[in-house]
Design a protein around this motif. Structure first.
Motif, PDB file in Angstrom:
ATOM      1  N   PHE A 137       0.847  -1.215   0.248  1.00 43.63           N
ATOM      2  CA  PHE A 137       0.002  -0.067   0.215  1.00 43.63           C
ATOM      3  C   PHE A 137       0.808   1.443   0.000  1.00 43.63           C
ATOM      4  O   PHE A 137       1.890   1.181   0.500  1.00 43.63           O
ATOM      5  N   LYS A 139       0.467   5.508   0.691  1.00 44.75           N
ATOM      6  CA  LYS A 139      -0.120   6.438   1.159  1.00 44.75           C
ATOM      7  C   LYS A 139      -0.351   7.631   0.253  1.00 44.75           C
ATOM      8  O   LYS A 139       0.667   8.137  -0.232  1.00 44.75           O
ATOM      9  N   PHE A 145      -4.925   4.698   1.389  1.00 44.90           N
ATOM     10  CA  PHE A 145      -3.662   3.991   1.304  1.00 44.90           C
ATOM     11  C   PHE A 145      -4.125   2.943   0.007  1.00 44.90           C
ATOM     12  O   PHE A 145      -5.096   2.276  -0.098  1.00 44.90           O
ATOM     13  N   SER A 147      -3.307   0.579  -3.336  1.00 47.42           N
ATOM     14  CA  SER A 147      -2.418  -0.443  -4.098  1.00 47.42           C
ATOM     15  C   SER A 147      -2.879  -0.997  -5.312  1.00 47.42           C
ATOM     16  O   SER A 147      -4.226  -0.929  -5.492  1.00 47.42           O
ATOM     17  N   TYR A 167      -6.651  -4.776   8.112  1.00 45.81           N
ATOM     18  CA  TYR A 167      -6.526  -3.383   8.198  1.00 45.81           C
ATOM     19  C   TYR A 167      -7.853  -2.643   8.202  1.00 45.81           C
ATOM     20  O   TYR A 167      -8.593  -2.087   7.346  1.00 45.81           O
ATOM     21  N   GLN A 170      -7.739   1.965   8.858  1.00 42.57           N
ATOM     22  CA  GLN A 170      -7.329   2.782   7.809  1.00 42.57           C
ATOM     23  C   GLN A 170      -8.047   2.810   6.517  1.00 42.57           C
ATOM     24  O   GLN A 170      -8.476   1.484   6.172  1.00 42.57           O
ATOM     25  N   LYS A 171      -8.319   3.664   5.563  1.00 39.05           N
ATOM     26  CA  LYS A 171      -8.879   3.558   4.704  1.00 39.05           C
ATOM     27  C   LYS A 171      -8.074   3.164   3.360  1.00 39.05           C
ATOM     28  O   LYS A 171      -6.984   3.538   3.444  1.00 39.05           O
ATOM     29  N   TRP A 172      -8.409   2.045   2.508  1.00 37.83           N
ATOM     30  CA  TRP A 172      -7.445   1.419   1.757  1.00 37.83           C
ATOM     31  C   TRP A 172      -8.548   1.364   0.351  1.00 37.83           C
ATOM     32  O   TRP A 172      -9.632   1.121   0.438  1.00 37.83           O
TER      33      TRP A 172
END
Length: 253
Positions: A137, A139, A145, A147, A167, A170-172
């Motif tokens: 990932f 930032k 985050f 990918s 995870y 956190q926002k991903w």
């Protein structure tokens, strides 16, 4: 005469088509995704399948009684493999399951189609595992985050739970470059998203958070400093981390 059933490419669509194989008592039949269809046999009868979740669920519920949820998951992996034989071997498995309801036909490795299913599942499992291991990932400026991946198989549905569980704080986003869709986690739910056009990520590094640039530089320096040249074994390294996964690793850039 061969009958060709065309479906929309979805999992429900495939099992709707399988339901209609039995509903209309087709014998010599093939199931083909509508987008990939090219009619070579001008004498083949074409049957257009309209996806109906009720029909799909009836087949899956029937299957679950003999091969269990684990077996259904295996057929899902065959579907996600996008193998050219996927529809053929899945239909074969359903037919055998209907014929021998008291047996788990997926354990009959003497059958060529069942062996193909087993081999496909192993390949998909291997790819799924490597995606969970090698996904990196980065930032972005909006604190998301991000990918990007480009797997051989359509494994996003298989790795979704892994990242959703791991995870949660956190926002991903994970985006499949080849198939133009992804998963977005917003701190509450992880949902699939399907952009109308491919995401423009050619210059996405320009949107990196300043912290990300610093972390990447530090990690590359750390990797270089800790690397012992005299003990380098490229052959062994490639066995554990095939070169096609190096594009995901910051230390390989």
């Amino acid at each position: 005469m061969t009958t060709t059933l065309l479906y929309d490419g979805s999992f429900d669509g495939l099992f709707t088509a399988i339901f209609e194989v039995f509903e209309y008592r087709y014998q010599d039949v093939e199931i083909v995704c509508r987008e990939k269809f090219y009619q070579e046999n001008i004498f083949a009868e074409i049957h257009e399948t309209v996806t109906q979740s009720e029909k799909s669920e009836r087949v899956l519920n029937k299957l679950e009684q003999s091969i269990g949820k684990k077996g259904i998951h295996q057929l899902l992996k065959v579907y996600l493999s996008e193998n050219t034989e996927s529809e053929k071997v899945i239909l074969s498995a359903v037919r055998q399951s209907i014929k021998y309801p008291e047996k788990n036909i997926l354990e009959n490795y003497a059958d060529a189609d069942i062996m193909t299913i087993s081999k496909i599942c192993k390949s998909v499992d291997r790819e799924s595992h490597r995606m969970t291991a090698f996904v990196r990932f980065e930032k972005m400026q909006d604190d998301l985050f991000f990918s990007k991946i480009d797997p051989d198989f359509n494994v996003l549905p298989l790795i979704r739970k892994h990242f959703s569980d791991r995870y949660q704080d956190q926002k991903w986003m994970i985006y499949d470059l080849r198939r133009n869709y992804g998963i977005l986690y917003n701190l509450e739910t992880s949902d699939f998203f399907y952009p109308d056009e491919k995401l423009e990520i050619k210059n996405y590094q320009e949107k990196f958070h300043n912290e990300e640039k610093n972390y990447q530089t530090l990690w590359q320096r750390y990797f270089t400093k800790t690397n012992i040249v005299e003990r380098k074994n490229i052959k062994l390294h490639v066995q554990h981390v095939p070169k096609r996964y190096w594009k995901y690793l910051t230390e390989k850039w």
